[in-house]
Design a protein around this motif. Structure first.
Motif, PDB file in Angstrom:
ATOM      1  N   ALA A   1       0.827  -1.213   0.000  1.00  0.00           N
ATOM      2  CA  ALA A   1       0.000   0.000   0.000  1.00  0.00           C
ATOM      3  C   ALA A   1       0.858   1.259   0.000  1.00  0.00           C
ATOM      4  O   ALA A   1       0.392   2.336  -0.393  1.00  0.00           O
ATOM      5  N   ALA A   2       2.117   1.140   0.440  1.00  0.00           N
ATOM      6  CA  ALA A   2       3.008   2.304   0.508  1.00  0.00           C
ATOM      7  C   ALA A   2       3.779   2.534  -0.790  1.00  0.00           C
ATOM      8  O   ALA A   2       4.510   3.522  -0.901  1.00  0.00           O
ATOM      9  N   ILE A   3       3.615   1.660  -1.766  1.00  0.00           N
ATOM     10  CA  ILE A   3       4.408   1.776  -2.997  1.00  0.00           C
ATOM     11  C   ILE A   3       4.090   3.042  -3.798  1.00  0.00           C
ATOM     12  O   ILE A   3       5.008   3.688  -4.310  1.00  0.00           O
ATOM     13  N   PRO A   4       2.831   3.459  -3.937  1.00  0.00           N
ATOM     14  CA  PRO A   4       2.586   4.727  -4.645  1.00  0.00           C
ATOM     15  C   PRO A   4       3.313   5.905  -4.018  1.00  0.00           C
ATOM     16  O   PRO A   4       3.860   6.764  -4.728  1.00  0.00           O
ATOM     17  N   GLU A   5       3.365   5.947  -2.689  1.00  0.00           N
ATOM     18  CA  GLU A   5       4.084   7.024  -2.012  1.00  0.00           C
ATOM     19  C   GLU A   5       5.583   6.900  -2.253  1.00  0.00           C
ATOM     20  O   GLU A   5       6.283   7.909  -2.411  1.00  0.00           O
ATOM     21  N   LEU A   6       6.100   5.674  -2.288  1.00  0.00           N
ATOM     22  CA  LEU A   6       7.512   5.454  -2.608  1.00  0.00           C
ATOM     23  C   LEU A   6       7.829   6.005  -3.993  1.00  0.00           C
ATOM     24  O   LEU A   6       8.836   6.698  -4.189  1.00  0.00           O
ATOM     25  N   ALA A   7       6.970   5.716  -4.958  1.00  0.00           N
ATOM     26  CA  ALA A   7       7.188   6.216  -6.315  1.00  0.00           C
ATOM     27  C   ALA A   7       7.122   7.739  -6.357  1.00  0.00           C
ATOM     28  O   ALA A   7       7.928   8.383  -7.055  1.00  0.00           O
ATOM     29  N   ARG A   8       6.190   8.335  -5.613  1.00  0.00           N
ATOM     30  CA  ARG A   8       6.106   9.798  -5.575  1.00  0.00           C
ATOM     31  C   ARG A   8       7.370  10.397  -4.972  1.00  0.00           C
ATOM     32  O   ARG A   8       7.861  11.442  -5.448  1.00  0.00           O
ATOM     33  N   GLU A   9       7.902   9.755  -3.926  1.00  0.00           N
ATOM     34  CA  GLU A   9       9.136  10.248  -3.317  1.00  0.00           C
ATOM     35  C   GLU A   9      10.298  10.186  -4.306  1.00  0.00           C
ATOM     36  O   GLU A   9      11.085  11.140  -4.411  1.00  0.00           O
ATOM     37  N   ILE A  10      10.389   9.086  -5.032  1.00  0.00           N
ATOM     38  CA  ILE A  10      11.468   8.946  -6.011  1.00  0.00           C
ATOM     39  C   ILE A  10      11.362  10.031  -7.081  1.00  0.00           C
ATOM     40  O   ILE A  10      12.346  10.701  -7.419  1.00  0.00           O
TER      41      ILE A  10
ATOM     42  N   GLU B   1       3.473  -3.362  -8.851  1.00  0.00           N
ATOM     43  CA  GLU B   1       2.974  -2.062  -8.423  1.00  0.00           C
ATOM     44  C   GLU B   1       4.015  -0.958  -8.594  1.00  0.00           C
ATOM     45  O   GLU B   1       3.680   0.167  -8.990  1.00  0.00           O
ATOM     46  N   LEU B   2       5.288  -1.261  -8.307  1.00  0.00           N
ATOM     47  CA  LEU B   2       6.317  -0.234  -8.468  1.00  0.00           C
ATOM     48  C   LEU B   2       6.515   0.100  -9.940  1.00  0.00           C
ATOM     49  O   LEU B   2       6.689   1.272 -10.303  1.00  0.00           O
ATOM     50  N   THR B   3       6.461  -0.910 -10.786  1.00  0.00           N
ATOM     51  CA  THR B   3       6.568  -0.658 -12.226  1.00  0.00           C
ATOM     52  C   THR B   3       5.402   0.196 -12.705  1.00  0.00           C
ATOM     53  O   THR B   3       5.582   1.148 -13.476  1.00  0.00           O
ATOM     54  N   ARG B   4       4.213  -0.142 -12.253  1.00  0.00           N
ATOM     55  CA  ARG B   4       3.030   0.638 -12.647  1.00  0.00           C
ATOM     56  C   ARG B   4       3.153   2.091 -12.194  1.00  0.00           C
ATOM     57  O   ARG B   4       2.837   3.025 -12.939  1.00  0.00           O
ATOM     58  N   ALA B   5       3.639   2.280 -10.968  1.00  0.00           N
ATOM     59  CA  ALA B   5       3.732   3.629 -10.421  1.00  0.00           C
ATOM     60  C   ALA B   5       4.806   4.471 -11.110  1.00  0.00           C
ATOM     61  O   ALA B   5       4.659   5.691 -11.235  1.00  0.00           O
ATOM     62  N   LEU B   6       5.875   3.833 -11.564  1.00  0.00           N
ATOM     63  CA  LEU B   6       6.975   4.580 -12.188  1.00  0.00           C
ATOM     64  C   LEU B   6       6.910   4.583 -13.721  1.00  0.00           C
ATOM     65  O   LEU B   6       7.700   5.285 -14.362  1.00  0.00           O
ATOM     66  N   LEU B   7       5.966   3.847 -14.283  1.00  0.00           N
ATOM     67  CA  LEU B   7       5.912   3.760 -15.746  1.00  0.00           C
ATOM     68  C   LEU B   7       5.712   5.117 -16.429  1.00  0.00           C
ATOM     69  O   LEU B   7       6.358   5.391 -17.458  1.00  0.00           O
ATOM     70  N   PRO B   8       4.864   6.017 -15.910  1.00  0.00           N
ATOM     71  CA  PRO B   8       4.759   7.332 -16.569  1.00  0.00           C
ATOM     72  C   PRO B   8       6.095   8.070 -16.613  1.00  0.00           C
ATOM     73  O   PRO B   8       6.411   8.719 -17.615  1.00  0.00           O
TER      74      PRO B   8
ATOM     75  N   GLY C   1      13.370  13.534  -9.922  1.00  0.00           N
ATOM     76  CA  GLY C   1      12.842  14.176 -11.109  1.00  0.00           C
ATOM     77  C   GLY C   1      12.584  13.264 -12.282  1.00  0.00           C
ATOM     78  O   GLY C   1      11.627  13.459 -13.019  1.00  0.00           O
ATOM     79  N   GLU C   2      13.420  12.263 -12.460  1.00  0.00           N
ATOM     80  CA  GLU C   2      13.294  11.384 -13.615  1.00  0.00           C
ATOM     81  C   GLU C   2      13.765   9.989 -13.232  1.00  0.00           C
ATOM     82  O   GLU C   2      14.505   9.810 -12.263  1.00  0.00           O
ATOM     83  N   VAL C   3      13.336   9.011 -13.993  1.00  0.00           N
ATOM     84  CA  VAL C   3      13.782   7.631 -13.812  1.00  0.00           C
ATOM     85  C   VAL C   3      14.047   7.059 -15.198  1.00  0.00           C
ATOM     86  O   VAL C   3      13.171   7.071 -16.065  1.00  0.00           O
ATOM     87  N   ASP C   4      15.261   6.568 -15.398  1.00  0.00           N
ATOM     88  CA  ASP C   4      15.630   5.976 -16.682  1.00  0.00           C
ATOM     89  C   ASP C   4      15.694   4.457 -16.632  1.00  0.00           C
ATOM     90  O   ASP C   4      15.445   3.778 -17.628  1.00  0.00           O
ATOM     91  N   VAL C   5      16.047   3.919 -15.464  1.00  0.00           N
ATOM     92  CA  VAL C   5      16.205   2.473 -15.294  1.00  0.00           C
ATOM     93  C   VAL C   5      15.566   2.060 -13.981  1.00  0.00           C
ATOM     94  O   VAL C   5      15.779   2.698 -12.951  1.00  0.00           O
TER      95      VAL C   5
END
Length: 253
Positions: A62-71, A114-121, A76-80
């Motif tokens: 349940a905390a993964i969306p917040e983890l992705a927002r923090e990242i 879930e982490l992939t889904r959250a960071l895919l955009p 600012g960006e995620v390449d890998v």
């Protein structure tokens, strides 16, 4: 894509394959986001690599969306994205408690999805991006005494393959690295040490090198070591023979 200058998120980075992967990506010039639970080990790795630490337990899905927002807010960006974090459990299935079943499923399957889904955009916004899943030979051949672990790793394989098809033609590439027995703390943590004489455990660095190759060369599928492809082929073309051999010689890891 070339890792140099890329922002690379590595889960399970505090030890084993994750730590080795972080070091390999650092040597390749990546900017690291180190995720895990062991703050002391992560801090030492961050000092060694110049990476930044993000802590958390992936069993808390349940905390993964917040983890992705923090990242995204911090970097600012995620390449890998390297989905490496995982836990095992070994023993007769009937001895496995319900909370252990849930945790193995959540950490090994739900969390990377879930982490992939959250960071895919964020990944899709980059000119080139890569997601690498570290699975297991257990997910491709099945292992006695590891029924739940084998099944969730098989599920992760299927998810990665489906996502690869879905993202074909986009800037986001999907890679899967399939290790066999690796010389890490994994076996002690799962509750049963690795006691077989063969195959011999391989160094975590070999798996890390495969992760970097997946990024650099757009490798969709790699086995570490390479000969592990053979039992998978046998299982596919002669399942009866494979099952006889696995029952007689396989046993549990």
């Amino acid at each position: 894509m070339e890792p140099r200058g890329a922002v690379a998120v590595v889960t399970g980075a505090s030890s084993g394959i994750g730590a080795a992967t972080a070091l390999a990506l650092h040597e390749a010039g990546a900017r690291l986001v180190l995720h895990g639970r062991d703050t002391g080990r992560l801090a030492a790795l961050a000092e060694r690599t110049g990476g930044e630490v993000v802590t958390g337990d992936l069993a808390d899905t349940a905390a993964i969306p917040e983890l992705a927002r923090e990242i995204r807010a911090r970097f600012g960006e995620v390449d890998v994205l390297v989905n490496n974090a995982g836990i095992g459990w070994a023993g007769p299935f009937e001895d496995m408690a319900a909370h252990d079943v849930r945790r193995v499923i959540e950490v090994n399957l739900t969390a990377p999805i879930e982490l992939t889904r959250a960071l895919l955009p964020a990944l899709r916004s980059r000119p080139a991006a890569h997601v690498v899943f570290v699975t297991s030979i257990a997910g491709r051949t099945a292992v006695a005494g590891e029924s739940v672990y084998s099944s969730v790793k098989a599920g992760l394989d299927a998810f990665a393959e489906s996502l690869r098809f879905e993202l074909a033609g986009t800037a986001v590439k999907i890679g899967v690295v399939v290790p066999g027995v690796v010389d890490t703390e994994f076996f002690a943590r799962r509750g049963r040490p690795y006691e077989r004489n063969s195959p011999k455990p391989v160094p975590a660095g070999r798996v890390a090198d495969a992760v970097v190759r997946a990024v650099r060369e757009d490798r969709a599928d790699q086995y570490v070591p390479r000969w592990l492809r053979l039992p998978v082929v046998v299982r596919g073309v002669a399942p009866g023979v494979y099952r006889w051999m696995a029952t007689r010689f396989g046993g549990s890891g």
